[in-house]
Design a protein around this motif. Structure first.
Motif, PDB file in Angstrom:
ATOM      1  N   ASP A  73      20.047 111.425  75.965  1.00  0.00           N
ATOM      2  CA  ASP A  73      20.205 112.034  77.274  1.00  0.00           C
ATOM      3  C   ASP A  73      18.871 111.852  77.980  1.00  0.00           C
ATOM      4  O   ASP A  73      17.915 112.603  77.737  1.00  0.00           O
ATOM      5  N   ASN A  74      18.792 110.853  78.835  1.00  0.00           N
ATOM      6  CA  ASN A  74      17.522 110.541  79.491  1.00  0.00           C
ATOM      7  C   ASN A  74      17.072 111.648  80.439  1.00  0.00           C
ATOM      8  O   ASN A  74      15.876 111.833  80.662  1.00  0.00           O
ATOM      9  N   ALA A  75      18.013 112.389  80.987  1.00  0.00           N
ATOM     10  CA  ALA A  75      17.653 113.495  81.878  1.00  0.00           C
ATOM     11  C   ALA A  75      16.931 114.600  81.115  1.00  0.00           C
ATOM     12  O   ALA A  75      16.133 115.349  81.694  1.00  0.00           O
ATOM     13  N   LYS A  76      17.215 114.697  79.819  1.00  0.00           N
ATOM     14  CA  LYS A  76      16.581 115.726  78.987  1.00  0.00           C
ATOM     15  C   LYS A  76      15.497 115.155  78.078  1.00  0.00           C
ATOM     16  O   LYS A  76      14.939 115.869  77.252  1.00  0.00           O
ATOM     17  N   ASN A  77      15.222 113.853  78.215  1.00  0.00           N
ATOM     18  CA  ASN A  77      14.220 113.210  77.349  1.00  0.00           C
ATOM     19  C   ASN A  77      14.492 113.477  75.879  1.00  0.00           C
ATOM     20  O   ASN A  77      13.578 113.776  75.093  1.00  0.00           O
ATOM     21  N   THR A  78      15.752 113.355  75.494  1.00  0.00           N
ATOM     22  CA  THR A  78      16.143 113.717  74.136  1.00  0.00           C
ATOM     23  C   THR A  78      17.072 112.665  73.545  1.00  0.00           C
ATOM     24  O   THR A  78      17.945 112.146  74.236  1.00  0.00           O
ATOM     25  N   VAL A  79      16.862 112.389  72.271  1.00  0.00           N
ATOM     26  CA  VAL A  79      17.761 111.532  71.505  1.00  0.00           C
ATOM     27  C   VAL A  79      18.350 112.378  70.382  1.00  0.00           C
ATOM     28  O   VAL A  79      17.680 113.266  69.839  1.00  0.00           O
ATOM     29  N   TYR A  80      19.602 112.112  70.066  1.00  0.00           N
ATOM     30  CA  TYR A  80      20.324 112.912  69.082  1.00  0.00           C
ATOM     31  C   TYR A  80      20.812 112.032  67.933  1.00  0.00           C
ATOM     32  O   TYR A  80      21.030 110.830  68.092  1.00  0.00           O
ATOM     33  N   LEU A  81      21.020 112.680  66.803  1.00  0.00           N
ATOM     34  CA  LEU A  81      21.684 112.024  65.676  1.00  0.00           C
ATOM     35  C   LEU A  81      22.729 113.002  65.150  1.00  0.00           C
ATOM     36  O   LEU A  81      22.389 114.011  64.532  1.00  0.00           O
ATOM     37  N   GLN A  82      23.983 112.717  65.462  1.00  0.00           N
ATOM     38  CA  GLN A  82      25.085 113.522  64.949  1.00  0.00           C
ATOM     39  C   GLN A  82      25.470 112.986  63.585  1.00  0.00           C
ATOM     40  O   GLN A  82      25.812 111.803  63.455  1.00  0.00           O
ATOM     41  N   MET A  83      25.407 113.851  62.579  1.00  0.00           N
ATOM     42  CA  MET A  83      25.663 113.432  61.210  1.00  0.00           C
ATOM     43  C   MET A  83      26.885 114.186  60.687  1.00  0.00           C
ATOM     44  O   MET A  83      26.863 115.417  60.578  1.00  0.00           O
ATOM     45  N   ASN A  84      27.932 113.439  60.390  1.00  0.00           N
ATOM     46  CA  ASN A  84      29.167 114.015  59.864  1.00  0.00           C
ATOM     47  C   ASN A  84      29.414 113.513  58.444  1.00  0.00           C
ATOM     48  O   ASN A  84      28.817 112.513  58.022  1.00  0.00           O
ATOM     49  N   SER A  85      30.302 114.187  57.748  1.00  0.00           N
ATOM     50  CA  SER A  85      30.663 113.789  56.381  1.00  0.00           C
ATOM     51  C   SER A  85      29.422 113.556  55.528  1.00  0.00           C
ATOM     52  O   SER A  85      29.301 112.534  54.847  1.00  0.00           O
ATOM     53  N   LEU A  86      28.516 114.497  55.582  1.00  0.00           N
ATOM     54  CA  LEU A  86      27.251 114.328  54.881  1.00  0.00           C
ATOM     55  C   LEU A  86      27.439 114.285  53.372  1.00  0.00           C
ATOM     56  O   LEU A  86      28.331 114.950  52.817  1.00  0.00           O
ATOM     57  N   LYS A  87      26.589 113.491  52.739  1.00  0.00           N
ATOM     58  CA  LYS A  87      26.617 113.308  51.296  1.00  0.00           C
ATOM     59  C   LYS A  87      25.270 113.722  50.709  1.00  0.00           C
ATOM     60  O   LYS A  87      24.256 113.684  51.402  1.00  0.00           O
ATOM     61  N   PRO A  88      25.248 114.080  49.431  1.00  0.00           N
ATOM     62  CA  PRO A  88      23.959 114.437  48.812  1.00  0.00           C
ATOM     63  C   PRO A  88      22.916 113.328  48.963  1.00  0.00           C
ATOM     64  O   PRO A  88      21.720 113.634  49.096  1.00  0.00           O
ATOM     65  N   GLU A  89      23.339 112.091  48.961  1.00  0.00           N
ATOM     66  CA  GLU A  89      22.395 110.982  49.098  1.00  0.00           C
ATOM     67  C   GLU A  89      21.815 110.855  50.504  1.00  0.00           C
ATOM     68  O   GLU A  89      20.918 110.044  50.727  1.00  0.00           O
ATOM     69  N   ASP A  90      22.300 111.652  51.444  1.00  0.00           N
ATOM     70  CA  ASP A  90      21.699 111.698  52.781  1.00  0.00           C
ATOM     71  C   ASP A  90      20.487 112.623  52.824  1.00  0.00           C
ATOM     72  O   ASP A  90      19.790 112.694  53.837  1.00  0.00           O
ATOM     73  N   THR A  91      20.241 113.334  51.738  1.00  0.00           N
ATOM     74  CA  THR A  91      19.092 114.234  51.676  1.00  0.00           C
ATOM     75  C   THR A  91      17.796 113.463  51.849  1.00  0.00           C
ATOM     76  O   THR A  91      17.541 112.495  51.129  1.00  0.00           O
ATOM     77  N   ALA A  92      16.997 113.881  52.822  1.00  0.00           N
ATOM     78  CA  ALA A  92      15.746 113.187  53.134  1.00  0.00           C
ATOM     79  C   ALA A  92      15.042 113.922  54.266  1.00  0.00           C
ATOM     80  O   ALA A  92      15.620 114.810  54.898  1.00  0.00           O
ATOM     81  N   VAL A  93      13.810 113.504  54.524  1.00  0.00           N
ATOM     82  CA  VAL A  93      13.141 113.891  55.756  1.00  0.00           C
ATOM     83  C   VAL A  93      13.521 112.853  56.797  1.00  0.00           C
ATOM     84  O   VAL A  93      13.377 111.647  56.562  1.00  0.00           O
ATOM     85  N   TYR A  94      14.007 113.315  57.923  1.00  0.00           N
ATOM     86  CA  TYR A  94      14.443 112.433  59.000  1.00  0.00           C
ATOM     87  C   TYR A  94      13.379 112.387  60.089  1.00  0.00           C
ATOM     88  O   TYR A  94      12.922 113.432  60.558  1.00  0.00           O
ATOM     89  N   TYR A  95      13.038 111.162  60.472  1.00  0.00           N
ATOM     90  CA  TYR A  95      12.007 110.936  61.471  1.00  0.00           C
ATOM     91  C   TYR A  95      12.594 110.265  62.706  1.00  0.00           C
ATOM     92  O   TYR A  95      13.378 109.313  62.604  1.00  0.00           O
ATOM     93  N   CYS A  96      12.141 110.731  63.848  1.00  0.00           N
ATOM     94  CA  CYS A  96      12.456 110.100  65.119  1.00  0.00           C
ATOM     95  C   CYS A  96      11.331 109.107  65.434  1.00  0.00           C
ATOM     96  O   CYS A  96      10.154 109.389  65.158  1.00  0.00           O
ATOM     97  N   ALA A  97      11.683 107.968  65.994  1.00  0.00           N
ATOM     98  CA  ALA A  97      10.689 106.952  66.326  1.00  0.00           C
ATOM     99  C   ALA A  97      10.999 106.349  67.688  1.00  0.00           C
ATOM    100  O   ALA A  97      12.160 106.305  68.103  1.00  0.00           O
ATOM    101  N   GLY A  98       9.965 105.859  68.361  1.00  0.00           N
ATOM    102  CA  GLY A  98      10.164 105.267  69.674  1.00  0.00           C
ATOM    103  C   GLY A  98       9.259 104.075  69.904  1.00  0.00           C
ATOM    104  O   GLY A  98       8.187 103.971  69.314  1.00  0.00           O
ATOM    105  N   ARG A  99       9.724 103.176  70.755  1.00  0.00           N
ATOM    106  CA  ARG A  99       8.916 102.047  71.179  1.00  0.00           C
ATOM    107  C   ARG A  99       9.295 101.720  72.616  1.00  0.00           C
ATOM    108  O   ARG A  99      10.444 101.901  73.027  1.00  0.00           O
ATOM    109  N   TYR A 100       8.319 101.214  73.366  1.00  0.00           N
ATOM    110  CA  TYR A 100       8.574 100.887  74.765  1.00  0.00           C
ATOM    111  C   TYR A 100       9.404  99.618  74.842  1.00  0.00           C
ATOM    112  O   TYR A 100       9.013  98.575  74.280  1.00  0.00           O
ATOM    113  N   SER A 101      10.532  99.715  75.466  1.00  0.00           N
ATOM    114  CA  SER A 101      11.512  98.630  75.649  1.00  0.00           C
ATOM    115  C   SER A 101      11.891  98.039  74.297  1.00  0.00           C
ATOM    116  O   SER A 101      11.806  98.692  73.264  1.00  0.00           O
ATOM    117  N   GLY A 102      12.323  96.807  74.271  1.00  0.00           N
ATOM    118  CA  GLY A 102      12.697  96.165  73.022  1.00  0.00           C
ATOM    119  C   GLY A 102      14.123  96.463  72.609  1.00  0.00           C
ATOM    120  O   GLY A 102      14.817  97.285  73.202  1.00  0.00           O
TER     121      GLY A 102
END
Length: 124
Positions: A73-102
């Motif tokens: 949502d560019n108006a809110k300067n926010t990126v989301y990650l909706q995670m459904n049907s989660l599995k134990p192997e999804d356990t981790a630290v999740y990091y957001c990352a950004g780069r200009y254009s590309g």
């Protein structure tokens, strides 16, 4: 400079859902391609999903395709990650990352800005 702050992590049972948010500072967020990566204990950081700055093209790791959805949502300067049907192997630290254009790069070295991470734990 862009600062990224993740939120929304937590403990969930297998099969459950979580939505991660990443709030970005700066006035040019709409020009940034954004990604999510994760790192489990003892493992290397791995790509999860990315969304391009223009056109909204998305790219997913095979392990999450069909279960996770990245959006922005560019108006809110926010990126989301909706995670459904989660599995134990999804356990981790999740990091957001950004780069200009590309494009929706799937390697960590293509991203210049990183958040501090948010823990996701999926119990069986």
């Amino acid at each position: 400079q862009v600062q990224l702050v993740e939120s929304g992590g937590g403990l969930v049972q297998a099969g459950g859902s979580l939505r991660l948010s990443c709030a970005a500072s700066g006035r040019t967020f709409s020009r940034y391609t954004m990604g999510w990566f994760r790192q489990a204990p003892g493992k290397e950081r791995e790509f999860v999903a990315a969304i391009q700055w223009i056109g909204g093209s998305t790219h997913y790791a095979d392990s999450v395709k069909g279960r996770f959805t990245i959006s922005r949502d560019n108006a809110k300067n926010t990126v989301y990650l909706q995670m459904n049907s989660l599995k134990p192997e999804d356990t981790a630290v999740y990091y957001c990352a950004g780069r200009y254009s590309g494009t929706t790069y799937a390697t960590a070295d293509q991203y210049n800005y990183w958040g501090q991470g948010t823990q996701v734990t999926v119990s069986s």
